[in-house]
Design a protein around this motif. Structure first.
Motif, PDB file in Angstrom:
ATOM      1  N   GLN A  93       0.821  -1.206   0.000  1.00  0.00           N
ATOM      2  CA  GLN A  93       0.000   0.000   0.000  1.00  0.00           C
ATOM      3  C   GLN A  93       0.863   1.267   0.000  1.00  0.00           C
ATOM      4  O   GLN A  93       0.566   2.241  -0.701  1.00  0.00           O
ATOM      5  CB  GLN A  93      -0.936  -0.011   1.211  1.00  0.00           C
ATOM      6  CG  GLN A  93      -2.031  -1.058   1.117  1.00  0.00           C
ATOM      7  CD  GLN A  93      -2.824  -1.182   2.407  1.00  0.00           C
ATOM      8  OE1 GLN A  93      -2.313  -0.955   3.497  1.00  0.00           O
ATOM      9  NE2 GLN A  93      -4.097  -1.537   2.278  1.00  0.00           N
ATOM     10  N   ALA A  96       2.537   1.529  -3.457  1.00  0.00           N
ATOM     11  CA  ALA A  96       1.533   1.846  -4.473  1.00  0.00           C
ATOM     12  C   ALA A  96       1.142   3.320  -4.370  1.00  0.00           C
ATOM     13  O   ALA A  96       0.904   3.993  -5.387  1.00  0.00           O
ATOM     14  CB  ALA A  96       0.313   0.952  -4.310  1.00  0.00           C
ATOM     15  N   ILE A 143      -0.064 -10.146  -3.674  1.00  0.00           N
ATOM     16  CA  ILE A 143      -0.784  -8.865  -3.647  1.00  0.00           C
ATOM     17  C   ILE A 143      -0.494  -8.071  -4.914  1.00  0.00           C
ATOM     18  O   ILE A 143      -1.389  -7.449  -5.500  1.00  0.00           O
ATOM     19  CB  ILE A 143      -0.369  -8.051  -2.400  1.00  0.00           C
ATOM     20  CG1 ILE A 143      -0.789  -8.770  -1.115  1.00  0.00           C
ATOM     21  CG2 ILE A 143      -0.967  -6.648  -2.450  1.00  0.00           C
ATOM     22  CD1 ILE A 143      -0.154  -8.192   0.129  1.00  0.00           C
ATOM     23  N   ARG A 144       0.757  -8.081  -5.329  1.00  0.00           N
ATOM     24  CA  ARG A 144       1.142  -7.353  -6.532  1.00  0.00           C
ATOM     25  C   ARG A 144       0.391  -7.866  -7.762  1.00  0.00           C
ATOM     26  O   ARG A 144      -0.004  -7.080  -8.640  1.00  0.00           O
ATOM     27  CB  ARG A 144       2.653  -7.484  -6.760  1.00  0.00           C
ATOM     28  CG  ARG A 144       3.150  -6.723  -7.961  1.00  0.00           C
ATOM     29  CD  ARG A 144       4.619  -6.921  -8.191  1.00  0.00           C
ATOM     30  NE  ARG A 144       4.940  -8.237  -8.736  1.00  0.00           N
ATOM     31  CZ  ARG A 144       6.062  -8.513  -9.408  1.00  0.00           C
ATOM     32  NH1 ARG A 144       6.958  -7.561  -9.590  1.00  0.00           N
ATOM     33  NH2 ARG A 144       6.294  -9.718  -9.864  1.00  0.00           N
ATOM     34  N   SER A 146      -2.549  -9.667  -7.823  1.00  0.00           N
ATOM     35  CA  SER A 146      -4.002  -9.828  -7.739  1.00  0.00           C
ATOM     36  C   SER A 146      -4.612  -8.722  -6.889  1.00  0.00           C
ATOM     37  O   SER A 146      -4.155  -8.470  -5.767  1.00  0.00           O
ATOM     38  CB  SER A 146      -4.364 -11.180  -7.119  1.00  0.00           C
ATOM     39  OG  SER A 146      -3.788 -12.241  -7.845  1.00  0.00           O
ATOM     40  N   GLU A 147      -5.643  -8.093  -7.408  1.00  0.00           N
ATOM     41  CA  GLU A 147      -6.321  -7.041  -6.642  1.00  0.00           C
ATOM     42  C   GLU A 147      -6.991  -7.608  -5.397  1.00  0.00           C
ATOM     43  O   GLU A 147      -6.939  -7.007  -4.332  1.00  0.00           O
ATOM     44  CB  GLU A 147      -7.373  -6.366  -7.522  1.00  0.00           C
ATOM     45  CG  GLU A 147      -8.143  -5.263  -6.828  1.00  0.00           C
ATOM     46  CD  GLU A 147      -9.101  -4.563  -7.768  1.00  0.00           C
ATOM     47  OE1 GLU A 147     -10.130  -4.061  -7.276  1.00  0.00           O
ATOM     48  OE2 GLU A 147      -8.822  -4.511  -8.977  1.00  0.00           O
ATOM     49  N   LYS A 148      -7.590  -8.790  -5.521  1.00  0.00           N
ATOM     50  CA  LYS A 148      -8.196  -9.458  -4.376  1.00  0.00           C
ATOM     51  C   LYS A 148      -7.358 -10.676  -4.018  1.00  0.00           C
ATOM     52  O   LYS A 148      -6.941 -11.435  -4.897  1.00  0.00           O
ATOM     53  CB  LYS A 148      -9.640  -9.853  -4.672  1.00  0.00           C
ATOM     54  CG  LYS A 148     -10.557  -8.662  -4.814  1.00  0.00           C
ATOM     55  CD  LYS A 148     -11.976  -9.005  -4.474  1.00  0.00           C
ATOM     56  CE  LYS A 148     -12.817  -7.719  -4.401  1.00  0.00           C
ATOM     57  NZ  LYS A 148     -14.237  -8.032  -4.174  1.00  0.00           N
ATOM     58  N   GLY A 163      -9.755  -7.141  -1.023  1.00  0.00           N
ATOM     59  CA  GLY A 163      -9.105  -6.245  -1.968  1.00  0.00           C
ATOM     60  C   GLY A 163      -8.065  -5.399  -1.261  1.00  0.00           C
ATOM     61  O   GLY A 163      -8.262  -4.984  -0.115  1.00  0.00           O
ATOM     62  N   TYR A 165      -5.707  -1.982  -1.638  1.00  0.00           N
ATOM     63  CA  TYR A 165      -5.677  -0.728  -2.400  1.00  0.00           C
ATOM     64  C   TYR A 165      -4.789   0.301  -1.703  1.00  0.00           C
ATOM     65  O   TYR A 165      -4.561   0.199  -0.506  1.00  0.00           O
ATOM     66  CB  TYR A 165      -7.111  -0.180  -2.530  1.00  0.00           C
ATOM     67  CG  TYR A 165      -8.082  -1.202  -3.071  1.00  0.00           C
ATOM     68  CD1 TYR A 165      -8.075  -1.551  -4.415  1.00  0.00           C
ATOM     69  CD2 TYR A 165      -8.977  -1.853  -2.212  1.00  0.00           C
ATOM     70  CE1 TYR A 165      -8.956  -2.506  -4.911  1.00  0.00           C
ATOM     71  CE2 TYR A 165      -9.860  -2.810  -2.701  1.00  0.00           C
ATOM     72  CZ  TYR A 165      -9.842  -3.139  -4.056  1.00  0.00           C
ATOM     73  OH  TYR A 165     -10.691  -4.088  -4.536  1.00  0.00           O
ATOM     74  N   ARG A 167      -4.182   0.463  -6.022  1.00  0.00           N
ATOM     75  CA  ARG A 167      -3.389  -0.264  -6.990  1.00  0.00           C
ATOM     76  C   ARG A 167      -2.386   0.704  -7.608  1.00  0.00           C
ATOM     77  O   ARG A 167      -2.656   1.897  -7.755  1.00  0.00           O
ATOM     78  CB  ARG A 167      -4.264  -0.878  -8.082  1.00  0.00           C
ATOM     79  CG  ARG A 167      -5.364  -1.783  -7.575  1.00  0.00           C
ATOM     80  CD  ARG A 167      -4.863  -2.853  -6.602  1.00  0.00           C
ATOM     81  NE  ARG A 167      -3.931  -3.791  -7.261  1.00  0.00           N
ATOM     82  CZ  ARG A 167      -3.328  -4.778  -6.610  1.00  0.00           C
ATOM     83  NH1 ARG A 167      -3.513  -4.938  -5.294  1.00  0.00           N
ATOM     84  NH2 ARG A 167      -2.514  -5.596  -7.257  1.00  0.00           N
ATOM     85  N   GLU A 171       2.056  -1.675 -13.697  1.00  0.00           N
ATOM     86  CA  GLU A 171       1.579  -3.054 -13.616  1.00  0.00           C
ATOM     87  C   GLU A 171       2.580  -3.962 -14.323  1.00  0.00           C
ATOM     88  O   GLU A 171       2.673  -3.957 -15.538  1.00  0.00           O
ATOM     89  CB  GLU A 171       0.191  -3.175 -14.255  1.00  0.00           C
ATOM     90  CG  GLU A 171      -0.929  -2.533 -13.458  1.00  0.00           C
ATOM     91  CD  GLU A 171      -1.250  -3.252 -12.155  1.00  0.00           C
ATOM     92  OE1 GLU A 171      -0.689  -4.341 -11.907  1.00  0.00           O
ATOM     93  OE2 GLU A 171      -2.051  -2.711 -11.377  1.00  0.00           O
TER      94      GLU A 171
END
Length: 353
Positions: A93, A96, A143-144, A146-148, A163, A165, A167, A171
């Motif tokens: 987090q 990101a 985590i990197r 997959s969003e969930k 989830g 966040y 993101r 990517e």
């Protein structure tokens, strides 16, 4: 060939006055260093995580974020994030968020850490040193990707389809593996297809060439495209207008810092003779005028295969911060162009053979 700076944001006593700079002032100085590094065209700036009185950066992402809004091009990374004692969710987090502020310039350099203060601070057992890193790296990469996330391990509460966040802009968000030269960590980075950072701070850098070869072999074995992978060096050094000036300015704080660590870890005293020996063409200290330092970096590229070079400067607290800023300036304006030009020429010649 990428060129940049790394720092641990040390706050050691001034070797001339005996006074110690405050954490707050040193942090502000580092932000100034990052802004200057961006202006002079350097590619990367890394801030290391430590949790003790003689280092000011326990939260590298915050320092990097402060510089992100004042810079335009330079990439911003931890150097390293001590992932074993951190929560991968928060690490992701934070970086990101840094990626958002910098518009896609954030990176994570994950490592076990050679300092152990963070383990008791955050309630971890040193007996789990290796297991913690393996598990938390697995979660960070999940985590990197997959969003969930649904995940379960032995050292952190499970996550059930949550989830995470925000993101990142990039990517995927770049995750590098930092290593002091441990064979196991080099192979792991290769098998995972992650870029590798080697702390080359002693001995002869050419001795790391077999590790770089092993890294690429492991990556190829796992089916990764080695041409898309990078290997970086984190190496101590300093640049001034003359080699004699660089050596004389850099030695006092380096000696003081290395002797503190030496007493903690059972090393012998750090002398001017050992310092000068490491400044030789085959040594691990990148100290000198721009031509001298450029020559050594070029040799590192040709002999070891390093594709990113991070000059760790200063070591300890130097008496005059203007000297540090001058070193950053010279690295960007004189060393980096020399290195890039010669490496490009050398690679072009090799591609024709």
């Amino acid at each position: 060939m990428e060129i940049g700076i790394s720092t641990f944001v040390e706050t050691t006593p001034d070797t001339e006055t005996g006074k110690t700079i405050s954490h707050a002032e040193r942090i502000r100085q580092v932000v100034d260093e990052i802004v200057l590094a961006d202006k002079v065209g350097l590619d990367i700036f890394g801030v290391g995580e430590h949790h003790r009185v003689d280092y000011a950066a326990s939260a590298p992402a915050v320092i990097l974020a402060a510089a992100a809004s004042q810079t335009e091009r330079i990439r911003l990374t931890s150097a390293v994030t001590v992932l074993s004692s951190a929560d991968p969710v928060r690490v992701f987090q934070e970086f990101a968020t840094l990626d958002a502020i910098s518009n896609g310039r954030a990176e994570i350099m994950a490592g076990r850490g050679s300092f152990i203060e963070s383990f008791p601070l955050f309630g971890y057992d040193l007996d789990d040193y290796d297991a913690l890193f393996d598990e938390k790296l697995e979660l960070l990469l999940k985590i990197r990707d997959s969003e969930k996330v649904t995940w379960e391990g032995g050292h952190r509460p499970a996550i059930n389809n949550r989830g995470i966040y925000p993101r990142p802009v990039q990517e995927p968000l770049p995750v590098w593996i930092g290593s002091g030269g441990n064979t196991e960590s080099v192979v792991r980075a290769g098998l995972l297809g992650l870029p590798l950072v080697l702390a080359i701070i002693g001995g002869r850098p050419v001795q790391f060439a077999p590790l770089v070869e092993l890294y690429y072999k492991a990556a190829a074995h796992a089916g990764h495209d080695a041409s898309k992978l990078s290997v970086a060096s984190h190496s101590h050094g300093f640049i001034a207008d003359t080699t004699e000036m660089a050596a004389d300015k850099f030695f006092p704080s380096t000696q003081a810092s290395m002797n503190v660590l030496g007493r903690e870890r059972g090393w012998g005293p750090y002398t001017r003779a050992s310092f000068d020996a490491a400044r030789s063409l085959e040594g691990a200290l990148y100290v000198g005028d721009p031509e001298t330092v450029a020559t050594k970096i070029i040799n590192l590229r040709k002999q070891v295969g390093i594709t990113r070079f991070m000059l760790h400067t200063p070591v300890g607290t130097m008496s005059n911060h203007d000297d540090v800023l001058r070193a950053v300036e010279l690295l960007g304006t004189e060393v980096a162009p020399r290195v890039r030009e010669e490496v490009a020429r050398w690679e072009a010649e090799n591609s024709e053979q």
